[in-house]
Design a protein around this motif. Sequence first.
Motif, PDB file in Angstrom:
ATOM      1  N   ARG A 234       0.830  -1.206   0.000  1.00  0.00           N
ATOM      2  CA  ARG A 234       0.000   0.000   0.000  1.00  0.00           C
ATOM      3  C   ARG A 234       0.867   1.260   0.000  1.00  0.00           C
ATOM      4  NH1 ARG A 234      -5.092   1.051   1.639  1.00  0.00           N
ATOM      5  NH2 ARG A 234      -6.615  -0.619   1.306  1.00  0.00           N
ATOM      6  N   GLU A 235       1.916   1.250   0.793  1.00  0.00           N
ATOM      7  CA  GLU A 235       2.799   2.422   0.843  1.00  0.00           C
ATOM      8  C   GLU A 235       3.556   2.595  -0.465  1.00  0.00           C
ATOM      9  OE1 GLU A 235       5.244   1.808   4.239  1.00  0.00           O
ATOM     10  OE2 GLU A 235       3.659   2.329   5.686  1.00  0.00           O
ATOM     11  N   ALA A 236       4.054   1.480  -1.028  1.00  0.00           N
ATOM     12  CA  ALA A 236       4.800   1.551  -2.281  1.00  0.00           C
ATOM     13  C   ALA A 236       3.931   2.064  -3.421  1.00  0.00           C
ATOM     14  CB  ALA A 236       5.367   0.177  -2.626  1.00  0.00           C
ATOM     15  N   TRP A 237       2.657   1.744  -3.385  1.00  0.00           N
ATOM     16  CA  TRP A 237       1.745   2.152  -4.449  1.00  0.00           C
ATOM     17  C   TRP A 237       0.983   3.439  -4.121  1.00  0.00           C
ATOM     18  CZ3 TRP A 237      -0.854  -3.113  -6.153  1.00  0.00           C
ATOM     19  CH2 TRP A 237       0.128  -3.896  -6.771  1.00  0.00           C
TER      20      TRP A 237
ATOM     21  N   ILE B 130      -1.242   4.162  -1.777  1.00  0.00           N
ATOM     22  CA  ILE B 130      -2.665   4.022  -1.448  1.00  0.00           C
ATOM     23  C   ILE B 130      -2.968   4.563  -0.059  1.00  0.00           C
ATOM     24  CG2 ILE B 130      -4.591   2.403  -1.279  1.00  0.00           C
ATOM     25  CD1 ILE B 130      -2.901   0.412  -2.877  1.00  0.00           C
ATOM     26  N   GLY B 131      -1.991   4.465   0.827  1.00  0.00           N
ATOM     27  CA  GLY B 131      -2.220   4.875   2.203  1.00  0.00           C
ATOM     28  C   GLY B 131      -3.232   3.978   2.882  1.00  0.00           C
TER      29      GLY B 131
ATOM     30  N   PHE C 104      -4.742  -6.173   3.016  1.00  0.00           N
ATOM     31  CA  PHE C 104      -4.612  -5.278   1.869  1.00  0.00           C
ATOM     32  C   PHE C 104      -5.935  -4.587   1.564  1.00  0.00           C
ATOM     33  CE2 PHE C 104      -4.342  -4.545  -2.810  1.00  0.00           C
ATOM     34  CZ  PHE C 104      -3.232  -3.705  -2.812  1.00  0.00           C
ATOM     35  N   LEU C 105      -7.036  -5.336   1.646  1.00  0.00           N
ATOM     36  CA  LEU C 105      -8.344  -4.768   1.336  1.00  0.00           C
ATOM     37  C   LEU C 105      -8.964  -4.038   2.525  1.00  0.00           C
ATOM     38  CD1 LEU C 105      -9.905  -7.712  -0.702  1.00  0.00           C
ATOM     39  CD2 LEU C 105      -8.992  -5.578  -1.600  1.00  0.00           C
ATOM     40  N   MET C 106      -8.620  -4.478   3.746  1.00  0.00           N
ATOM     41  CA  MET C 106      -9.234  -3.906   4.949  1.00  0.00           C
ATOM     42  C   MET C 106      -8.145  -3.489   5.933  1.00  0.00           C
ATOM     43  SD  MET C 106     -12.309  -6.719   5.371  1.00  0.00           S
ATOM     44  CE  MET C 106     -11.305  -8.099   4.766  1.00  0.00           C
TER      45      MET C 106
END
Length: 370
Positions: A143-146, A148-149, A236-238
């Motif tokens: 999430r951080e690499a992409w 998304i936060g 990842f989703l939650m």
Amino acid sequence: MSNPVDDGKRLFNPSRLKLARIRRKLTLKELAEQMGLSSRIVIEYEKAYCLYEPTPETVQAYARALRYPESFFFGDDVEAIDPLTVSFRSLRTTKAADQHAAIGAGALGVMLSEYFSTRFTLPQPELPNLRGSESEIAAQAVREAWGIGKKSITNVVHLLEKHGVKVFWLSEETASIDAFSFWKDDVPYIFLNTRKSGERSRFDAAHELAHLVLHRHGDVKGQDAEREADAFASAFLMPPENVMAVKMTFPTFDKIVQLKSLWKVSAMALIVRMRNLNMLTEWQYNSLMRDATAKGYRTGEPGGIERERSLIIEKMMTALAGNGIHLTQLSEELNVPLDELSSLLYGVAAISGGNSGTSTSLSRASLRLV
């Protein structure tokens, strides 16, 4: 059998015969019976070192039995997919023929992906190698690499494509293959089963992303790998902060159904996530699971979301159609049956179904996800 030929013509390719056979889920014996040939002859033609070319009549018989065009059998070798690199979640309940057929679809997907890559400038893979990382931490790292936060992910398929994952679909007549993934020549691939609900397909996509980042150079088989992938997909989703911010003094199944739309996950997935975050007592967890089962949520997702589709494929097929290459022409150009392409390119038949000219002068185009 006819004699060997050496007149510059393209030769019959045994590897393509085998690929077509496993895609149609036929044994050598079954194929021989359909063709009216002996099993010995059919086996010989599938050997890589076969010294004889089949007669035109035999090739025609293969094409009829396998529903593949005759021209398919005379192409270059199709990139083989190493079964050891492919993740299958339900190995115990999945028939060998279904596994082989799915891997065959993977090979066709690689072929199609290579066709697209010669015509479009597509996103390059941006997946961190997180082998050995704990699932929850790995999910946060991606999430951080992409960038998304802590935000909810609007569309998992679009997100994967944006970061270079090639996403295709399976329309297999089996529910035992949820999805699978593999790396091929440093390119990540994910295949999703169109029989799944929208929510479960999103979870499957995140589950396969886990295999790609956690198990790239290791064993993707076994229960440990599957548990790690499930834990990654859930996190990842939650994201834990978002889920734990929900205050539910007296959790009920109706409240779960209302909340699941925040993350576009199944009711079952949210209940499990809350239990794993110690937001539910064991009694509450069991009670919610009983309610979910009674209302049919264990086998489906009543009133669920629409299944996600590819944005990149839609854009590429629209661009190709503008140059006279519709799904029918693409099928002819690749010598791959229309039903196989329709399955891999789930949801684009309406865009690319046409019978206009076969111009192939399409210049390389740059596709960017918005």
